[in-house]
Design an enzyme around this catalytic site. Structure first.
Site, PDB file in Angstrom:
ATOM      1  CE1 TYR A 155      -4.064  -2.098   5.420  1.00 15.78           C
ATOM      2  CE2 TYR A 155      -3.238   0.086   4.869  1.00 15.78           C
ATOM      3  CZ  TYR A 155      -3.763  -1.143   4.475  1.00 15.78           C
ATOM      4  OH  TYR A 155      -3.991  -1.392   3.137  1.00 15.78           O
ATOM      5  CB  SER A 177      -0.847   0.003   1.272  1.00 19.02           C
ATOM      6  OG  SER A 177      -1.481   1.246   1.458  1.00 19.02           O
TER       7      SER A 177
HETATM    8  N1  NAD Z   1      -8.705  -0.614  -0.998  1.00 20.60           N
HETATM    9  C1  NAD Z   1      -7.695   0.210  -0.825  1.00 20.60           C
HETATM   10  O1  NAD Z   1      -7.860   1.446  -0.813  1.00 20.60           O
HETATM   11  C2  NAD Z   1      -6.291  -0.341  -0.666  1.00 20.60           C
HETATM   12  C3  NAD Z   1      -5.226   0.572  -0.726  1.00 20.60           C
HETATM   13  C4  NAD Z   1      -3.947   0.078  -0.593  1.00 20.60           C
HETATM   14  C5  NAD Z   1      -3.720  -1.272  -0.409  1.00 20.60           C
HETATM   15  N2  NAD Z   1      -4.758  -2.134  -0.360  1.00 20.60           N
HETATM   16  C6  NAD Z   1      -4.476  -3.555  -0.167  1.00 20.60           C
HETATM   17  O2  NAD Z   1      -5.085  -4.297  -1.195  1.00 20.60           O
HETATM   18  C7  NAD Z   1      -5.248  -5.648  -0.768  1.00 20.60           C
HETATM   19  C8  NAD Z   1      -6.632  -6.133  -1.139  1.00 20.60           C
HETATM   20  O3  NAD Z   1      -7.612  -5.457  -0.345  1.00 20.60           O
HETATM   21  P1  NAD Z   1      -8.960  -4.847  -0.972  1.00 20.60           P
HETATM   22  O4  NAD Z   1      -8.872  -3.388  -0.836  1.00 20.60           O
HETATM   23  O5  NAD Z   1      -9.239  -5.449  -2.280  1.00 20.60           O
HETATM   24  O6  NAD Z   1     -10.024  -5.315   0.156  1.00 20.60           O
HETATM   25  P2  NAD Z   1     -11.225  -6.374   0.080  1.00 20.60           P
HETATM   26  O7  NAD Z   1     -11.722  -6.460   1.476  1.00 20.60           O
HETATM   27  O8  NAD Z   1     -12.167  -6.012  -0.991  1.00 20.60           O
HETATM   28  O9  NAD Z   1     -10.481  -7.728  -0.323  1.00 20.60           O
HETATM   29  C9  NAD Z   1      -9.612  -8.382   0.572  1.00 20.60           C
HETATM   30  C10 NAD Z   1      -9.782  -9.897   0.403  1.00 20.60           C
HETATM   31  O10 NAD Z   1      -8.900 -10.550   1.329  1.00 20.60           O
HETATM   32  C11 NAD Z   1      -9.634 -11.636   1.921  1.00 20.60           C
HETATM   33  N3  NAD Z   1      -9.051 -12.005   3.206  1.00 20.60           N
HETATM   34  C12 NAD Z   1      -9.126 -11.330   4.395  1.00 20.60           C
HETATM   35  N4  NAD Z   1      -8.523 -12.032   5.356  1.00 20.60           N
HETATM   36  C13 NAD Z   1      -8.029 -13.158   4.782  1.00 20.60           C
HETATM   37  C14 NAD Z   1      -7.292 -14.261   5.257  1.00 20.60           C
HETATM   38  N5  NAD Z   1      -6.941 -14.376   6.553  1.00 20.60           N
HETATM   39  N6  NAD Z   1      -6.945 -15.236   4.387  1.00 20.60           N
HETATM   40  C15 NAD Z   1      -7.317 -15.153   3.075  1.00 20.60           C
HETATM   41  N7  NAD Z   1      -8.024 -14.135   2.566  1.00 20.60           N
HETATM   42  C16 NAD Z   1      -8.365 -13.148   3.407  1.00 20.60           C
HETATM   43  C17 NAD Z   1     -11.057 -11.100   2.030  1.00 20.60           C
HETATM   44  O11 NAD Z   1     -12.003 -12.133   2.206  1.00 20.60           O
HETATM   45  C18 NAD Z   1     -11.210 -10.350   0.725  1.00 20.60           C
HETATM   46  O12 NAD Z   1     -11.698 -11.202  -0.290  1.00 20.60           O
HETATM   47  C19 NAD Z   1      -4.965  -5.634   0.747  1.00 20.60           C
HETATM   48  O13 NAD Z   1      -3.658  -6.136   0.978  1.00 20.60           O
HETATM   49  C20 NAD Z   1      -5.053  -4.173   1.096  1.00 20.60           C
HETATM   50  O14 NAD Z   1      -4.299  -3.848   2.245  1.00 20.60           O
HETATM   51  C21 NAD Z   1      -6.055  -1.697  -0.490  1.00 20.60           C
END
Ligand code: NAD
Length: 282
Positions: free
Chosen positions: A156, A143
């Site tokens: 985080y 991130s």
């Molecule tokens: N959305 C944002 O603004 C953003 C920004 C920067 C980084 N990220 C990163 O992107 C990645 C994806 O997140 P997202 O935003 O798509 O969120 P999201 O909640 O839509 O998707 C996350 C997925 O991870 C799964 N998950 C959670 N815990 C788990 C576990 N213990 N084992 C296996 N799967 C698990 C969830 O079920 C979900 O399907 C993350 O690493 C997040 O930190 C997101």
């Protein structure tokens, strides 16, 4: 890795948000896609949706925070597909609050998924990928929070800074020992996903009565993240950036706009020997 056709991609957290967008984009490139996720209902729906487009896709229930679960995932993928060419360590969760107010369970949950999930993915898959001898790629989703440090989100930030360092070391290790395997570090800005509802997958053993203190700072920042996620970029943007980076063997895939200024400002503070200056994106 230029040629993606028929190669095998494993995506953790593949049932939602960025992981699902990656699954769709990689399937459109002709890859055999394996979605791994802890949320069974969303995983089944994602597999069905992708399959209905003609994609080659399978789903595995997996808790990335549990090394044995990720090892079982790797064993299944190798039994079924015989290889993994692309490993996307994407699963992640968010919680907010002041550093000293977060419970031990908060730290264990977020570091368990965001950091140990990547560690477990690397330890289970990379030795098998190296032994396979084929060209491959590891894509770690951190991130812009891995290059910045804002208040009210220390847990985080800790997890994402760790993934940045781990990924840079992985890049050097593989460059020296197995240069056929590339690495990308994807650091998104705010993206429209379900991250603001991360609690839906918080395990019961880390959700006891005192495990989620409903402090003012926590409620404020979690509400802010929920709102910001609604207004974020579409996850297909991150998927497209990732596919280009895999093809170009590009390591840094960074968020744009104000987040880069924050990261730059932080590095200037460090090199100037200044105390951290509080900056906001945009
Ligand atoms: N959305 C944002 O603004 C953003 C920004 C920067 C980084 N990220 C990163 O992107 C990645 C994806 O997140 P997202 O935003 O798509 O969120 P999201 O909640 O839509 O998707 C996350 C997925 O991870 C799964 N998950 C959670 N815990 C788990 C576990 N213990 N084992 C296996 N799967 C698990 C969830 O079920 C979900 O399907 C993350 O690493 C997040 O930190 C997101």
């Amino acid at each position: 890795m230029q040629d993606l056709q028929d190669r095998v991609a494993v995506i953790t957290g593949g049932a939602s948000g960025i992981g699902l967008a990656l699954g769709k984009a990689l399937a459109a490139e002709g890859m055999q896609v394996v979605l791994a996720d802890i949320e069974q209902g969303a995983l089944d729906a994602a597999v069905d949706a992708l399959r209905s487009t003609g994609a080659s896709v399978s789903g595995y229930h997996c808790d990335v925070a549990d090394g044995a679960s990720v090892e079982a995932l790797a064993a299944s993928v190798y039994a079924q597909h015989g290889a993994t060419h692309l490993l996307c360590n994407n699963a992640g969760v968010f919680t907010g609050g002041l550093c000293w107010e977060g419970s031990e369970a908060d730290y264990r949950w977020v570091l368990g998924v965001n950091l140990w999930g990547v560690v477990n993915g690397i330890r289970a898959f990379v030795p098998r990928m190296i032994a396979g001898g084929a060209e491959g790629h590891v894509l770690n989703v951190a991130s812009m929070a891995g290059f910045t440090a804002m208040p009210f989100a220390g847990i985080y930030h800790t997890s994402k800074h760790a993934v940045v360092g781990l990924s840079e070391s992985l890049f050097h290790d593989l460059s020296l020992q197995a240069p056929q395997i590339g690495v990308s570090l994807v650091c998104p800005e705010m993206i429209r996903t379900a991250i603001g509802r991360s609690d839906r997958n918080r395990p019961a053993e880390l959700s006891g009565a005192n495990d989620t203190p409903q402090t003012e700072a926590r409620l404020f920042v979690e509400d802010t993240i929920r709102q910001a996620a609604l207004e974020g970029l579409d996850p297909t943007v991150i998927a497209a950036r990732s596919v280009s980076a895999i093809r170009e063997r590009r390591f840094y895939v960074l968020g744009e706009g104000g987040w880069m200024d924050l990261a730059r400002g932080r590095m200037e503070d460090i090199t100037a020997g200044r105390n951290p200056v509080l900056r906001a994106p945009g």
